[in-house]
Write a protein that holds these residues in place. Structure first.
Motif, PDB file in Angstrom:
ATOM      1  N   ARG A 108       0.860  -1.187   0.000  1.00  0.00           N
ATOM      2  CA  ARG A 108       0.000   0.000   0.000  1.00  0.00           C
ATOM      3  C   ARG A 108       0.892   1.232   0.000  1.00  0.00           C
ATOM      4  NH1 ARG A 108      -5.047  -0.330   4.011  1.00  0.00           N
ATOM      5  NH2 ARG A 108      -5.565   1.414   2.639  1.00  0.00           N
ATOM      6  N   ARG A 109       1.036   1.832  -1.143  1.00  0.00           N
ATOM      7  CA  ARG A 109       1.856   3.022  -1.309  1.00  0.00           C
ATOM      8  C   ARG A 109       0.991   4.184  -1.766  1.00  0.00           C
ATOM      9  NH1 ARG A 109       7.404   2.196  -2.155  1.00  0.00           N
ATOM     10  NH2 ARG A 109       8.093   0.447  -0.871  1.00  0.00           N
ATOM     11  N   ARG A 110       1.451   5.389  -1.494  1.00  0.00           N
ATOM     12  CA  ARG A 110       0.744   6.571  -1.962  1.00  0.00           C
ATOM     13  C   ARG A 110       0.866   6.660  -3.478  1.00  0.00           C
ATOM     14  NH1 ARG A 110       3.191  12.060   0.002  1.00  0.00           N
ATOM     15  NH2 ARG A 110       4.702  11.466  -1.589  1.00  0.00           N
ATOM     16  N   GLU A 125       0.578   8.375  -7.198  1.00  0.00           N
ATOM     17  CA  GLU A 125       0.881   9.696  -7.738  1.00  0.00           C
ATOM     18  C   GLU A 125       0.261   9.809  -9.129  1.00  0.00           C
ATOM     19  OE1 GLU A 125       5.160   9.708  -7.502  1.00  0.00           O
ATOM     20  OE2 GLU A 125       5.088  10.684  -5.537  1.00  0.00           O
ATOM     21  N   THR A 177       3.759  -0.228  -6.255  1.00  0.00           N
ATOM     22  CA  THR A 177       2.908  -1.039  -5.397  1.00  0.00           C
ATOM     23  C   THR A 177       3.250  -2.521  -5.454  1.00  0.00           C
ATOM     24  OG1 THR A 177       1.242  -1.302  -7.131  1.00  0.00           O
ATOM     25  CG2 THR A 177       1.020   0.593  -5.663  1.00  0.00           C
TER      26      THR A 177
END
Length: 709
Positions: free
Chosen positions: A19-21, A23, A480
């Motif tokens: 779970r990554r931010r 962009e 991700t």
């Protein structure tokens, strides 16, 4: 770990999602550049040139997503130029099977060696080989090859231009790195309230230091709040540890400890506020309770001795951090003056901090970097080098996959070597995890894309649109998980080749089987010609012992020859210690998933030795927190301690490397001699005992897994 368990663990790792931010703006910018290149190429030159230029724009956009502190336009241009050269050479030799195979071997070997310059260079070089395998299959003449290569470079230029014209969060990576370092220290301060000897992971500080190195062009544009805060944060860490540790500070309970906890909580709140301001480029919002806790005059009446000095130094350093983190506006200038006045009581402040701060770190330009990279690659040309083994492995596997793909009756055999070169890494776990992820992602992506192509028969422009859409999905999910990205990459290749008509004759089964073949070749090659990390663990541990011993010796030597807290030899020794510690931790993490026995260093022994050396480094850091100022009275006994530390740890490191039980006789003799006549310093005697206890714990850890001669 058995082979079955190792395969299970690496497969799970390869298919996992993080779970990554996301962009979306950056992903949309990359997709826009790709769409512009494809659209213009289709309109002016036709599908064949459009496919080549699209690969160049795609690869340039992928390069801008790599974890690198260089400017994104530079990465895009370097990627486009290197891919253009690779493809042009491939076109020139593509009609001669033996000549192209020789080029492929040479180019892949150099791509493998490029990992010596770092993962960004290794990934870009490997991608160049993979894309070259695809583009050279497009029919063209030698005269047109230069045009194809030029359009590939144009794709990189377009992506670089979009980064400049449509900036998204300038200096975002550097801001995040510095903010993460300050946030890590804030968390450390809060943990010290409950655990006065809590450990600290130096990786965020190391990352921030790497991010602080800039090229001359970057230095002229760097925001002021990104310059100086890291150096102050480096000095805060030992002060926090010294304030909290009961061995050199206040008792574990009582009014002094309550005051220390209050100061640590205030420090955590202020560091978090500074981290938030730097991350978002906003003014610092100071929490009133934290400011009040630092301003109260009770510190001088409650604390005394070393703890009082540490509290005053902490207040001054926090004031400097707050000022440095402020964007330079009139409002922030007023707040900076207030922060400066808070630090004046300790005789410090932003001006003093600036004088103590080291000069800015510089990063060489790409032209000046070339001989450095060449030297790094030459240094890996030795039999025991994991990078050399990777280069040999990947070149042999790619050539084998290319030959098998040509022999097998599937057509478009480049899918096999392309899969191999993209999944292979210098270590076991990444190679196997990416092989499984590549196969799973390719299975889904190729199946979906081929089904669309064979059922809907999209035209050239619709295929181009679908390719751009897949590229956007890849750019969006690139961080991700590898499996998710491969779904879109595989579909992107299918739609792109469908534009030119080169992939119509190949089925889902053919593409998936060739990808599976490439992954199996990569996995088999690592099993046959491995570069295991497990047998080298003792060497990594010995390097850490020697490095942390030199750090402790450099710190104690400054008590005999005071040079102030900013001693360059202490700083250099600390950086070497951090590098050795991180190298050990990375090696241990890789060894954990390897299907080989521990060979003399069990998991329990490694964990205990790591804890002991971390404690040894923490004690040395406490000594560093109280280094005497330049010109202060010298402590002659410190020279004896420094010499005994150096001899003991150098000898101990050699014994660890040779699988013998390490002994620390020099340090033990010094500590025993001080029992009758201790040095006239509140810390040195106690510090020597604590350092010896930590080294004895290393011996205990290794005794169970070491044969005593």
């Amino acid at each position: 770990m058995s082979w079955l368990r190792a395969l299970k663990e690496t497969s799970r790792s390869g298919l996992s999602m993080e779970r990554r931010r996301l962009e979306p703006a950056v992903a949309a910018r990359g997709a826009l550049g790709l769409a512009l290149v494809i659209g213009v190429s289709l309109a002016l030159f036709g599908p064949a040139v459009a496919v080549s230029s699209a690969f160049g724009a795609f690869q340039a956009a992928i390069a801008t997503f790599q974890r690198s502190w260089r400017p994104r336009p530079t990465l895009a241009l370097a990627s486009g130029a290197s891919l253009a050269v690779s493809t042009f050479l491939g076109y020139l030799t593509g009609t001669h099977e033996a000549l192209f195979l020789a080029l492929l071997l040479c180019w892949t070997f150099l791509a493998g060696l490029a990992w010596a310059a770092g993962p960004t260079a290794g990934i870009i070089a490997s991608s160049n080989v993979a894309i070259m395998l695809v583009t050279v299959t497009l029919p063209t003449s030698v005269a047109e090859a230069a045009g194809h290569a030029a359009m590939i470079f144009v794709g990189g230029v377009v992506q670089a231009a979009l980064v400049v014209l449509l900036p998204v969060r300038r200096w975002g990576a550097q801001r995040d790195a510095l903010a993460d370092a300050l946030a890590a220290e804030a968390d450390y301060a809060r943990r010290l309230r409950h655990d006065p000897v809590a450990p600290f992971d130096p990786v965020p500080l190391m990352t921030a230091r790497s991010a602080a190195a800039v090229t001359p062009r970057q230095a002229r544009r760097r925001p002021a709040e990104l310059h100086g805060a890291r150096g102050i944060a480096e000095r805060i860490r030992p002060v926090l540890a010294s304030l909290a540790d009961p061995a050199v500070g206040v008792p574990k309970e009582g009014p002094e400890r309550d005051r220390v906890r209050e100061l640590l909580a205030a420090a955590g709140a202020l560091l978090d506020a500074a981290a938030h301001a730097i991350r978002h480029g906003e003014p610092v919002t100071l929490p009133p309770p934290a400011v009040a806790a630092l301003r109260t005059p009770d510190t001088g009446s409650i604390l005394s001795g070393p703890s009082r000095r540490a509290a005053l130094r902490l207040a001054a350093l926090l004031g400097d951090v707050v000022e440095t983190a402020e964007p330079r506006t009139e409002t922030s200038a007023r707040r900076s003056a207030e922060a400066s006045s808070r630090g004046a009581a300790a005789g410090a402040g932003p001006a003093a901090a600036a004088r103590r701060a080291p000069a800015g770190r510089t990063r060489p330009s790409l032209v000046r970097l070339a001989p450095i990279v060449a030297a790094s690659m030459r240094a890996e040309l030795r039999p025991d080098s994991p990078v050399l083994r990777h280069a040999v492995r990947v070149s042999a596997v790619t050539a084998t996959g290319y030959l098998l793909g040509a022999v097998l009756p599937f057509g478009h055999g480049y899918w096999a070597p392309m899969a191999s070169v993209m999944v292979m890494r210098p270590d076991f776990s990444q190679t196997y995890a990416r092989s499984v992820a590549r196969f799973g992602g390719t299975l889904v992506g190729v199946a979906l894309a081929t089904a669309v192509v064979q059922s809907a028969h999209p035209g050239v422009y619709l295929s181009a649109g679908l390719a751009v859409l897949c590229a956007f999905g890849m750019f969006l999910l690139v961080r991700t998980g590898y499996a998710a990205g491969q779904v879109f990459v595989s579909a992107y290749v299918v739609f792109l080749l469908d534009m030119e008509g080169a992939g119509l004759t190949q089925t889902v089964r053919d593409r998936v089987l060739l990808t599976l073949l490439g992954g199996l070749l990569a996995m088999l090659a690592y099993a046959v010609y491995p570069a295991w990390e497990t047998p080298r663990l003792r060497g990594r541990l010995a390097d850490w012992v020697a490095a942390v011993g030199r750090y402790a010796a450099a710190v104690t030597a400054r008590y005999a020859d005071p040079a102030g807290p900013a001693s360059p030899d202490v700083r250099e020794a600390l950086l070497n210690t951090r590098a050795a510690r991180v190298a050990w931790q990375e090696a241990l993490a890789r060894a954990t998933h390897e299907p080989v026995r521990h060979r003399g260093l069990s998991h329990a022994a490694a964990e205990q030795a790591e804890h002991a050396l971390a404690e040894f480094g923490r004690v040395a850091m406490l000594l560093e927190a109280h280094l005497p100022e330049r010109g202060a009275p010298a402590v002659p006994a410190a020279a004896t301690l420094a010499e005994s530390l150096h001899r003991a740890t150098e000898r101990g490191a050699k014994e660890v490397r040779e699988r013998r039980v390490p002994e620390w006789d020099d340090l033990r003799d010094t500590a025993a001699a001080w029992s009758a006549d201790p040095p006239d310093h509140f810390l040195l005697h106690k510090g020597a005992d604590l350092l010896l206890e930590a080294l004895d714990e290393v011996t205990v850890a290794l005794t169970g897994s070491t044969r005593v001669r």
